[in-house]
Design a protein around this motif. Sequence first.
Motif, PDB file in Angstrom:
ATOM      1  N   PRO A  60      47.543  26.095 -32.930  1.00 46.44           N
ATOM      2  CA  PRO A  60      46.628  25.039 -33.371  1.00 46.44           C
ATOM      3  C   PRO A  60      46.730  24.715 -34.852  1.00 46.44           C
ATOM      4  CG  PRO A  60      45.433  27.050 -32.828  1.00 46.44           C
ATOM      5  CD  PRO A  60      46.824  27.234 -32.338  1.00 46.44           C
ATOM      6  N   ALA A  61      47.137  25.681 -35.685  1.00 43.02           N
ATOM      7  CA  ALA A  61      47.286  25.393 -37.118  1.00 43.02           C
ATOM      8  C   ALA A  61      48.376  24.355 -37.351  1.00 43.02           C
ATOM      9  CB  ALA A  61      47.602  26.676 -37.877  1.00 43.02           C
ATOM     10  N   PHE A  62      49.444  24.398 -36.547  1.00 43.78           N
ATOM     11  CA  PHE A  62      50.535  23.447 -36.707  1.00 43.78           C
ATOM     12  C   PHE A  62      50.268  22.126 -35.992  1.00 43.78           C
ATOM     13  CE2 PHE A  62      52.584  27.575 -37.467  1.00 43.78           C
ATOM     14  CZ  PHE A  62      53.114  27.318 -38.721  1.00 43.78           C
ATOM     15  N   LEU A  63      49.122  22.033 -35.314  1.00 43.29           N
ATOM     16  CA  LEU A  63      48.696  20.773 -34.717  1.00 43.29           C
ATOM     17  C   LEU A  63      47.778  19.982 -35.641  1.00 43.29           C
ATOM     18  CD1 LEU A  63      47.853  21.986 -31.085  1.00 43.29           C
ATOM     19  CD2 LEU A  63      49.911  20.771 -31.835  1.00 43.29           C
ATOM     20  N   ILE A  64      47.345  20.586 -36.753  1.00 52.12           N
ATOM     21  CA  ILE A  64      46.368  19.935 -37.638  1.00 52.12           C
ATOM     22  C   ILE A  64      46.828  18.553 -38.109  1.00 52.12           C
ATOM     23  CG2 ILE A  64      45.276  20.080 -39.926  1.00 52.12           C
ATOM     24  CD1 ILE A  64      44.842  23.036 -39.457  1.00 52.12           C
ATOM     25  N   PRO A  65      48.068  18.396 -38.624  1.00 53.02           N
ATOM     26  CA  PRO A  65      48.461  17.052 -39.080  1.00 53.02           C
ATOM     27  C   PRO A  65      48.353  15.994 -37.989  1.00 53.02           C
ATOM     28  CG  PRO A  65      50.011  18.702 -39.876  1.00 53.02           C
ATOM     29  CD  PRO A  65      49.120  19.387 -38.886  1.00 53.02           C
ATOM     30  N   LEU A  66      48.793  16.318 -36.772  1.00 54.64           N
ATOM     31  CA  LEU A  66      48.732  15.361 -35.668  1.00 54.64           C
ATOM     32  C   LEU A  66      47.292  15.091 -35.245  1.00 54.64           C
ATOM     33  CD1 LEU A  66      50.564  13.750 -33.662  1.00 54.64           C
ATOM     34  CD2 LEU A  66      50.303  15.685 -32.102  1.00 54.64           C
ATOM     35  N   LEU A  67      46.493  16.135 -35.138  1.00 56.68           N
ATOM     36  CA  LEU A  67      45.100  15.960 -34.750  1.00 56.68           C
ATOM     37  C   LEU A  67      44.340  15.115 -35.762  1.00 56.68           C
ATOM     38  CD1 LEU A  67      44.315  19.606 -33.563  1.00 56.68           C
ATOM     39  CD2 LEU A  67      44.498  17.588 -32.101  1.00 56.68           C
ATOM     40  N   HIS A  68      44.677  15.274 -37.031  1.00 54.25           N
ATOM     41  CA  HIS A  68      43.980  14.545 -38.093  1.00 54.25           C
ATOM     42  C   HIS A  68      44.451  13.096 -38.205  1.00 54.25           C
ATOM     43  CE1 HIS A  68      41.947  13.669 -41.801  1.00 54.25           C
ATOM     44  NE2 HIS A  68      43.070  13.536 -42.470  1.00 54.25           N
ATOM     45  N   SER A  69      45.763  12.885 -38.210  1.00 54.94           N
ATOM     46  CA  SER A  69      46.295  11.540 -38.474  1.00 54.94           C
ATOM     47  C   SER A  69      46.303  10.635 -37.253  1.00 54.94           C
ATOM     48  CB  SER A  69      47.719  11.652 -39.035  1.00 54.94           C
ATOM     49  OG  SER A  69      48.580  12.253 -38.078  1.00 54.94           O
ATOM     50  N   GLU A  70      46.510  11.215 -36.060  1.00 51.96           N
ATOM     51  CA  GLU A  70      46.668  10.372 -34.869  1.00 51.96           C
ATOM     52  C   GLU A  70      45.557  10.518 -33.836  1.00 51.96           C
ATOM     53  OE1 GLU A  70      50.511  10.471 -33.116  1.00 51.96           O
ATOM     54  OE2 GLU A  70      51.570  10.621 -35.038  1.00 51.96           O
ATOM     55  N   HIS A  71      44.816  11.604 -33.896  1.00 56.92           N
ATOM     56  CA  HIS A  71      43.768  11.818 -32.895  1.00 56.92           C
ATOM     57  C   HIS A  71      42.364  11.706 -33.483  1.00 56.92           C
ATOM     58  CE1 HIS A  71      46.377  13.236 -29.501  1.00 56.92           C
ATOM     59  NE2 HIS A  71      47.214  13.385 -30.512  1.00 56.92           N
TER      60      HIS A  71
END
Length: 402
Positions: free
Chosen positions: A37-48
């Motif tokens: 989940p730490a490496f999902l932060i950029p995607l979760l923040h910018s696109e989700h």
Amino acid sequence: MTQASRLEKTAVSPKAWTMLGIGVAAQAAGTVFVSTPAFLIPLLHSEHGLSLTQAGTLAAAPTFGMVLTLVAWGAMADRFGEKWVISIGLALTTIAALAATTTDNYALLGIAFLLGGMAAASTNAASGRVVVGWFPKDRRGLAMGIRQMSQPLGVTIASLTIPTLAANVGIGSAVGLSVALNGVLALICAVALVNPPRPAARSTDIPVETINPYRSNWFLWRIHVVSALLVFPQFTLSTFGLVWLISEQGWDAAPAGLLIGISQFVGALGRIVVGIWSDRAGSRVGPLRLVAVSASAVMLAMAAAGAAPWGVPALILLLATTVSVADNGLAFTSVAEAAGPKWQGKALGAQNTGQFIAASAVGPVVGALIGAVGYPLAFAIVAAFPAAAIPLVPSRDRDISV
């Protein structure tokens, strides 16, 4: 023990090395899940559309789950053995990861990560028992140093795969990597992992290995506190090293990220070197004390690095990262040896719990320090933590593992 006898190492069976390899792979697989989940932060923040606070909370869920269950998994390893604790823990991690791939609800995703972290903690406590049980005392430093590479190995795998998978095929597929890895390792451990031989019972009325080591002396308490204090320089560098290079030293993101990656790899190798050193010295606490001294010194060097010519800060950061992680294997080996066979799992679980709690405080505490007084003074203040650990390191080793 004479210097000559220290150089004559006890032979280690091929089975012991095989068990170590399986243990390393098992903990690395669990680490991939915890790190995902730490490496999902950029995607979760910018696109989700998640805020950084929401994404960060999601990323913290597996670690929080581990804190809740580390001691319990260790207690089960003490009672039932390592094989099934690791196998069942990885199987439950696989189920949690599979659940995470099936939902778009972020609250349910957080619950799945929390439960998966609770399950993944099984490998942290039990794999240390495998090392202590299968390796003789004069080879445990080396073996535990290798075992301590599990975490950086898992983080490296996650960093190289999760962002790309998430960006190209979605979050579910990225988490699916943990389903595959943990599922395969659960099967391997169930089939191939062998519990280490238990020491023969002693003839005394109350065997020393059954006595609660936390009540009989202060050795374990002191090692736990020392390790928690030494977490501060380690996680200060891993959390803020990249942004320090970019914002304070003027580095571009790509070379800064490369240096951080190299530092983590060199630090992992350093754990093995320090483990070998402790084997040859016949001591865990002696090298541990020197590591504490060195950690304080390198953080002061980090504080002064801003005034150094270009390139010197990079070398100081590389050295500081290597030194700051060198204590992990020493402390884990010392805890396992001092706890004895009946308490090793619980003691290693307590060791991990204290470190995770301290690590969770580093981000907000050191972040606030940097915001208030800047990087140089913040690094100097962090140097006080390993300095405080120096007098707490016990003067001599305690070993009731054999």
